[in-house]
Enzyme design. Structure first.
Site, PDB file in Angstrom:
ATOM      1  N   CYS A 182       0.801  -1.223   0.000  1.00 46.60           N
ATOM      2  CA  CYS A 182       0.000   0.000   0.000  1.00 46.60           C
ATOM      3  C   CYS A 182       0.834   1.274   0.000  1.00 46.60           C
ATOM      4  O   CYS A 182       0.282   2.367  -0.052  1.00 46.60           O
ATOM      5  CB  CYS A 182      -0.967  -0.004   1.182  1.00 46.60           C
ATOM      6  SG  CYS A 182      -2.011  -1.469   1.194  1.00 46.60           S
TER       7      CYS A 182
ATOM      8  N   HIS B 252      -2.297   8.434   5.300  1.00 47.17           N
ATOM      9  CA  HIS B 252      -2.654   7.101   4.832  1.00 47.17           C
ATOM     10  C   HIS B 252      -4.116   6.854   5.195  1.00 47.17           C
ATOM     11  O   HIS B 252      -4.885   6.374   4.375  1.00 47.17           O
ATOM     12  CB  HIS B 252      -1.744   6.061   5.469  1.00 47.17           C
ATOM     13  CG  HIS B 252      -1.866   4.705   4.871  1.00 47.17           C
ATOM     14  ND1 HIS B 252      -1.586   4.447   3.549  1.00 47.17           N
ATOM     15  CD2 HIS B 252      -2.239   3.517   5.417  1.00 47.17           C
ATOM     16  CE1 HIS B 252      -1.786   3.163   3.295  1.00 47.17           C
ATOM     17  NE2 HIS B 252      -2.189   2.583   4.409  1.00 47.17           N
TER      18      HIS B 252
ATOM     19  N   HIS C  86      -9.679   2.355  -0.321  1.00 48.99           N
ATOM     20  CA  HIS C  86      -8.264   2.016  -0.310  1.00 48.99           C
ATOM     21  C   HIS C  86      -7.930   1.300  -1.607  1.00 48.99           C
ATOM     22  O   HIS C  86      -8.262   0.123  -1.787  1.00 48.99           O
ATOM     23  CB  HIS C  86      -7.946   1.132   0.889  1.00 48.99           C
ATOM     24  CG  HIS C  86      -6.479   1.000   1.168  1.00 48.99           C
ATOM     25  ND1 HIS C  86      -5.518   1.197   0.204  1.00 48.99           N
ATOM     26  CD2 HIS C  86      -5.798   0.692   2.306  1.00 48.99           C
ATOM     27  CE1 HIS C  86      -4.322   1.020   0.724  1.00 48.99           C
ATOM     28  NE2 HIS C  86      -4.459   0.720   2.005  1.00 48.99           N
TER      29      HIS C  86
END
Length: 424
Positions: free
Chosen positions: A171, A302, A338
């Protein structure tokens, strides 16, 4: 890791953006979605969700690959590679270039990913389990190698003097890829770089997060006291970068300057974030970019919306900036979910647009900030702001952390030379 402080090198700027997201495809639509706080959530259709108690996600539902992929058959590419190639085409066009202009220069293509073409791998595994390996579809099997996310761009643009890499740092991969391009341009190894990340929605990743108990039933609420987890998404973000001298010579529009980045891998835990490691990564990024915490106008976090991530990341930001001097801290994952390896690349594009357009994107779906996070997340509505320095955080499983620092280019030296945070 990151560029050595004070090292001589060319200045690097972003002159083109390509984005494929659930709130907009292309710069204009994506900017509108960010400003308006658009919600990309909808029921997942990419795979059969029978048996899951809830299955919302942030899919890209209006993507037409044939609009952007013209030198190869779109069906020869998996969905993530289609996103990557399309976003690269957009970035070249947005930069005011033709493929032949890129072809004539030494180039780098670096694309980050979490899943590669796991969507196709899901299909092959299902066929093998139900009918046996003799039923594998050869055309699907050919699409599986993750290298196609970058090689597909090379083929589409007809590049020859080029290095192509796919970075699988989960990620945080988008920021890793941009940092890789920054180093190559700064050192003079290449003249132009197409960097970012791409991933497609797949059963493997959704199920993994679901089994961890981190998939939200309805929406993603980063930093909210009632947050329930992530929503998986998909898409791509590709940044076209070149040296400042090159951009000025051709009269290019400059979105932002890449000031530096920081990387750290603590390897402390497979999935749990570590506050000290995150703080260390931010400090490395600030040092390498030549900025101080008080110069950062906002942090693109994030911000996954899980209990663990948001408290830990907010704690790391507080550790670096000080409890009384924390910048506004937003999460666009509240809008686009995400998108795994694409996440920080899309967020980097959002940061560049925020600098150019003069606004801070909102964190939507917000009701009440968790006191343990205690950040100004710009709830629900964008705010206007003159921005000089913006920080983009990316945190990944295994402690792979990457922080990117972007600055405004106003033709008067580095943004780091200006003092103080925007008060707008």
């Amino acid at each position: 890791m990151g560029p050595r402080p004070g090292a001589a090198g060319r200045r690097v700027v972003i002159t083109g953006l390509g984005v494929v997201t659930s709130i907009g495809i292309g710069v204009e639509a994506f900017t509108s979605g960010l400003r308006g706080g658009r919600n990309g959530v909808k029921p997942i259709t990419a795979f059969d969700t029978t048996g899951f108690a809830h299955a919302n996600g942030c899919e890209v539902t209006d993507f037409a690959p044939e609009r952007w992929i013209t030198r190869q058959r779109p069906e020869e590419l998996g969905r993530a590679s289609q996103f990557s190639v399309a976003a690269a085409r957009m970035a070249v066009q947005d930069a005011g270039l033709e493929p032949r202009d890129v072809r004539a220069r030494r180039a780098l293509v670096s694309v980050g990913t979490t899943d590669g073409e796991s969507r196709d791998l899901d299909q092959l595994v299902a066929a093998g389990m139900t009918k046996g390996p003799q039923e594998y579809d050869p055309s699907v099997a050919r699409r599986v190698p993750a290298g196609r996310l970058s090689a597909g761009i090379v083929r589409e643009l007809g590049l020859e003097d080029v290095e192509a890499v796919t970075l699988p740092t989960a990620c945080a991969a988008g920021n890793y890829a941009v940092g890789y391009g920054y180093d190559a341009l700064r050192s003079g190894d290449v003249d132009i770089a197409l960097c970012g990340g791409a991933d497609a929605a797949c059963r493997k990743t959704f199920t993994g997060f679901y089994r961890l108990g981190t998939v939200a039933p309805e929406v993603c609420r980063p930093f909210d006291k009632d947050r329930e987890g992530i929503l998986t998404g998909e898409g791509a973000g590709i940044l076209l970068m070149e040296s400042l001298d090159s951009a000025l010579a051709r009269g290019a529009r400059i979105y932002a300057e890449v000031l530096g980045y920081g990387l750290a891998c603590d390897a402390l835990h497979p999935v749990a974030p570590d506050r000290d490691s995150i703080a260390r990564t931010m400090e490395i990024a600030h040092r390498n970019a030549g900025v101080t915490p008080d110069q950062v106008d906002f942090v693109s976090a994030h911000g996954t919306g899980t209990k663990a991530n948001d408290i830990t990341e907010a704690g790391a930001i507080r550790q670096v900036f000080g409890a009384d001097a924390m910048p506004r801290t937003v999460s666009i994952k509240s809008m686009i979910g995400h998108s795994m390896g694409a996440a920080s690349a899309v967020a980097a594009a959002a940061c560049a647009l925020a600098i150019t357009e003069g606004f801070i994107p909102p964190t939507i779906n917000h009701r009440e900030t968790d006191p343990e996070c205690a950040v100004d997340c710009v709830p629900n509505a964008a705010v206007e702001a003159e921005l000089s320095v913006v920080q983009n955080n990316a945190l990944a499983f295994g402690g792979n952390n990457a922080v990117l620092i972007l600055g405004a280019y106003r033709g008067e030296g580095r943004p780091a030379e200006r003092v103080g945070r925007s008060a707008t």
